[in-house]
Design a protein around this motif. Structure first.
Motif, PDB file in Angstrom:
ATOM      1  N   ARG A  37       0.816  -1.221   0.000  1.00  0.00           N
ATOM      2  CA  ARG A  37       0.000   0.000   0.000  1.00  0.00           C
ATOM      3  C   ARG A  37       0.849   1.271   0.000  1.00  0.00           C
ATOM      4  O   ARG A  37       0.343   2.344  -0.286  1.00  0.00           O
ATOM      5  CB  ARG A  37      -0.934  -0.003   1.202  1.00  0.00           C
ATOM      6  CG  ARG A  37      -1.980  -1.081   1.093  1.00  0.00           C
ATOM      7  CD  ARG A  37      -2.986  -0.982   2.214  1.00  0.00           C
ATOM      8  NE  ARG A  37      -3.877  -2.118   2.164  1.00  0.00           N
ATOM      9  CZ  ARG A  37      -3.995  -3.006   3.127  1.00  0.00           C
ATOM     10  NH1 ARG A  37      -3.292  -2.879   4.238  1.00  0.00           N
ATOM     11  NH2 ARG A  37      -4.825  -4.010   3.013  1.00  0.00           N
ATOM     12  N   GLN A  38       2.127   1.143   0.342  1.00  0.00           N
ATOM     13  CA  GLN A  38       3.009   2.297   0.216  1.00  0.00           C
ATOM     14  C   GLN A  38       3.240   2.552  -1.270  1.00  0.00           C
ATOM     15  O   GLN A  38       3.465   1.618  -2.040  1.00  0.00           O
ATOM     16  CB  GLN A  38       4.337   2.045   0.919  1.00  0.00           C
ATOM     17  CG  GLN A  38       4.218   1.937   2.417  1.00  0.00           C
ATOM     18  CD  GLN A  38       5.529   1.543   3.057  1.00  0.00           C
ATOM     19  OE1 GLN A  38       6.427   1.031   2.394  1.00  0.00           O
ATOM     20  NE2 GLN A  38       5.624   1.776   4.354  1.00  0.00           N
ATOM     21  N   GLN A  39       3.220   3.807  -1.658  1.00  0.00           N
ATOM     22  CA  GLN A  39       3.215   4.142  -3.077  1.00  0.00           C
ATOM     23  C   GLN A  39       4.457   3.633  -3.807  1.00  0.00           C
ATOM     24  O   GLN A  39       4.347   2.981  -4.845  1.00  0.00           O
ATOM     25  CB  GLN A  39       3.090   5.643  -3.255  1.00  0.00           C
ATOM     26  CG  GLN A  39       2.969   6.052  -4.707  1.00  0.00           C
ATOM     27  CD  GLN A  39       2.795   7.544  -4.861  1.00  0.00           C
ATOM     28  OE1 GLN A  39       2.863   8.291  -3.905  1.00  0.00           O
ATOM     29  NE2 GLN A  39       2.586   7.981  -6.081  1.00  0.00           N
ATOM     30  N   LEU A  40       5.647   3.875  -3.273  1.00  0.00           N
ATOM     31  CA  LEU A  40       6.875   3.459  -3.953  1.00  0.00           C
ATOM     32  C   LEU A  40       6.983   1.940  -4.021  1.00  0.00           C
ATOM     33  O   LEU A  40       7.305   1.374  -5.068  1.00  0.00           O
ATOM     34  CB  LEU A  40       8.096   4.045  -3.242  1.00  0.00           C
ATOM     35  CG  LEU A  40       9.455   3.668  -3.830  1.00  0.00           C
ATOM     36  CD1 LEU A  40       9.583   4.212  -5.246  1.00  0.00           C
ATOM     37  CD2 LEU A  40      10.572   4.173  -2.959  1.00  0.00           C
ATOM     38  N   GLY A  42       4.552  -0.235  -3.886  1.00  0.00           N
ATOM     39  CA  GLY A  42       3.536  -0.734  -4.804  1.00  0.00           C
ATOM     40  C   GLY A  42       3.924  -0.554  -6.259  1.00  0.00           C
ATOM     41  O   GLY A  42       3.726  -1.449  -7.082  1.00  0.00           O
ATOM     42  N   GLN A  43       4.495   0.596  -6.586  1.00  0.00           N
ATOM     43  CA  GLN A  43       4.912   0.825  -7.970  1.00  0.00           C
ATOM     44  C   GLN A  43       6.025  -0.118  -8.389  1.00  0.00           C
ATOM     45  O   GLN A  43       6.004  -0.661  -9.496  1.00  0.00           O
ATOM     46  CB  GLN A  43       5.357   2.276  -8.146  1.00  0.00           C
ATOM     47  CG  GLN A  43       4.236   3.266  -8.132  1.00  0.00           C
ATOM     48  CD  GLN A  43       4.722   4.695  -8.242  1.00  0.00           C
ATOM     49  OE1 GLN A  43       5.914   4.975  -8.123  1.00  0.00           O
ATOM     50  NE2 GLN A  43       3.803   5.618  -8.467  1.00  0.00           N
ATOM     51  N   ILE A  44       6.998  -0.308  -7.515  1.00  0.00           N
ATOM     52  CA  ILE A  44       8.099  -1.231  -7.843  1.00  0.00           C
ATOM     53  C   ILE A  44       7.566  -2.647  -7.985  1.00  0.00           C
ATOM     54  O   ILE A  44       7.912  -3.366  -8.930  1.00  0.00           O
ATOM     55  CB  ILE A  44       9.208  -1.146  -6.780  1.00  0.00           C
ATOM     56  CG1 ILE A  44       9.880   0.219  -6.820  1.00  0.00           C
ATOM     57  CG2 ILE A  44      10.240  -2.253  -6.983  1.00  0.00           C
ATOM     58  CD1 ILE A  44      10.833   0.476  -5.677  1.00  0.00           C
ATOM     59  N   TRP A  45       6.699  -3.062  -7.062  1.00  0.00           N
ATOM     60  CA  TRP A  45       6.162  -4.421  -7.076  1.00  0.00           C
ATOM     61  C   TRP A  45       5.346  -4.681  -8.339  1.00  0.00           C
ATOM     62  O   TRP A  45       5.530  -5.697  -9.014  1.00  0.00           O
ATOM     63  CB  TRP A  45       5.325  -4.660  -5.819  1.00  0.00           C
ATOM     64  CG  TRP A  45       4.686  -5.995  -5.773  1.00  0.00           C
ATOM     65  CD1 TRP A  45       3.365  -6.281  -5.836  1.00  0.00           C
ATOM     66  CD2 TRP A  45       5.348  -7.267  -5.661  1.00  0.00           C
ATOM     67  NE1 TRP A  45       3.167  -7.635  -5.765  1.00  0.00           N
ATOM     68  CE2 TRP A  45       4.359  -8.258  -5.659  1.00  0.00           C
ATOM     69  CE3 TRP A  45       6.684  -7.636  -5.564  1.00  0.00           C
ATOM     70  CZ2 TRP A  45       4.670  -9.605  -5.560  1.00  0.00           C
ATOM     71  CZ3 TRP A  45       6.979  -8.992  -5.468  1.00  0.00           C
ATOM     72  CH2 TRP A  45       5.986  -9.951  -5.464  1.00  0.00           C
ATOM     73  N   TYR A  46       4.434  -3.777  -8.669  1.00  0.00           N
ATOM     74  CA  TYR A  46       3.610  -3.982  -9.857  1.00  0.00           C
ATOM     75  C   TYR A  46       4.427  -3.853 -11.137  1.00  0.00           C
ATOM     76  O   TYR A  46       4.156  -4.548 -12.121  1.00  0.00           O
ATOM     77  CB  TYR A  46       2.420  -3.018  -9.851  1.00  0.00           C
ATOM     78  CG  TYR A  46       1.467  -3.309  -8.712  1.00  0.00           C
ATOM     79  CD1 TYR A  46       0.925  -4.579  -8.537  1.00  0.00           C
ATOM     80  CD2 TYR A  46       1.139  -2.340  -7.791  1.00  0.00           C
ATOM     81  CE1 TYR A  46       0.074  -4.861  -7.489  1.00  0.00           C
ATOM     82  CE2 TYR A  46       0.286  -2.607  -6.729  1.00  0.00           C
ATOM     83  CZ  TYR A  46      -0.241  -3.872  -6.583  1.00  0.00           C
ATOM     84  OH  TYR A  46      -1.076  -4.157  -5.535  1.00  0.00           O
ATOM     85  N   GLY A  47       5.458  -3.017 -11.128  1.00  0.00           N
ATOM     86  CA  GLY A  47       6.342  -2.926 -12.285  1.00  0.00           C
ATOM     87  C   GLY A  47       7.121  -4.209 -12.514  1.00  0.00           C
ATOM     88  O   GLY A  47       7.233  -4.692 -13.645  1.00  0.00           O
ATOM     89  N   ARG A  50       4.766  -6.858 -13.865  1.00  0.00           N
ATOM     90  CA  ARG A  50       4.456  -6.679 -15.285  1.00  0.00           C
ATOM     91  C   ARG A  50       5.635  -7.048 -16.176  1.00  0.00           C
ATOM     92  O   ARG A  50       5.450  -7.526 -17.298  1.00  0.00           O
ATOM     93  CB  ARG A  50       4.028  -5.245 -15.552  1.00  0.00           C
ATOM     94  CG  ARG A  50       2.648  -4.954 -14.954  1.00  0.00           C
ATOM     95  CD  ARG A  50       2.126  -3.647 -15.376  1.00  0.00           C
ATOM     96  NE  ARG A  50       1.856  -3.725 -16.820  1.00  0.00           N
ATOM     97  CZ  ARG A  50       1.327  -2.734 -17.507  1.00  0.00           C
ATOM     98  NH1 ARG A  50       1.026  -1.615 -16.911  1.00  0.00           N
ATOM     99  NH2 ARG A  50       1.107  -2.865 -18.790  1.00  0.00           N
TER     100      ARG A  50
END
Length: 95
Positions: A37-40, A42-47, A50
Motif C-alpha cells: 500500500r506504500q506508493q513506492l 507498490g509501484q516497484i512491485w507492480y512494475g 508486469r
C-alpha cells in the motif's frame, strides 16, 4: 560481433537482477516487512510483476501445482545461467 555478445550478456544480467529483486521483494512482502500500500513499494512491485509475468506464465503452465510454492523464478534463473554458459562456450562465433 563482440559487441553483440556483450549486449546479450548485459540483457541476461539485467533479467537475473530483476528476478532476484522480485524474489527478495516477494519474501519481504510475505513477511510483512514491506507494505504494497506504500506508493513506492507498490509501484516497484507492480512494475516487476508486469516485467516478469511474460517469463513466468508459460513456466507456471508447465509446472505442477506445488501448494503455494512458486518455482517459476528458479526455472527462469536456471534458464538465464544456461544461456550464459551457452553464450560463453560459443564466444568464438561472435568474432
Amino acid at each position: 560481433m563482440q559487441s553483440l555478445f556483450q549486449i546479450l550478456m548485459l540483457i541476461l544480467d539485467i533479467v537475473w537482477f530483476f528476478v532476484i529483486a522480485h524474489v527478495i521483494m516477494s519474501w519481504l512482502i510475505s513477511f510483512q516487512v514491506l507494505n504494497v500500500r506504500q506508493q513506492l513499494v507498490g509501484q516497484i512491485w507492480y512494475g516487476l510483476n508486469r516485467l516478469l509475468e511474460p517469463l513466468y506464465s508459460p513456466i507456471r503452465r508447465i509446472l505442477p501445482p506445488m501448494g503455494g510454492l512458486d518455482l517459476a523464478p528458479l526455472v527462469v534463473l536456471i534458464g538465464v545461467f544456461a544461456l550464459r554458459i551457452i553464450l560463453q562456450n560459443n564466444i568464438a562465433a561472435f568474432y
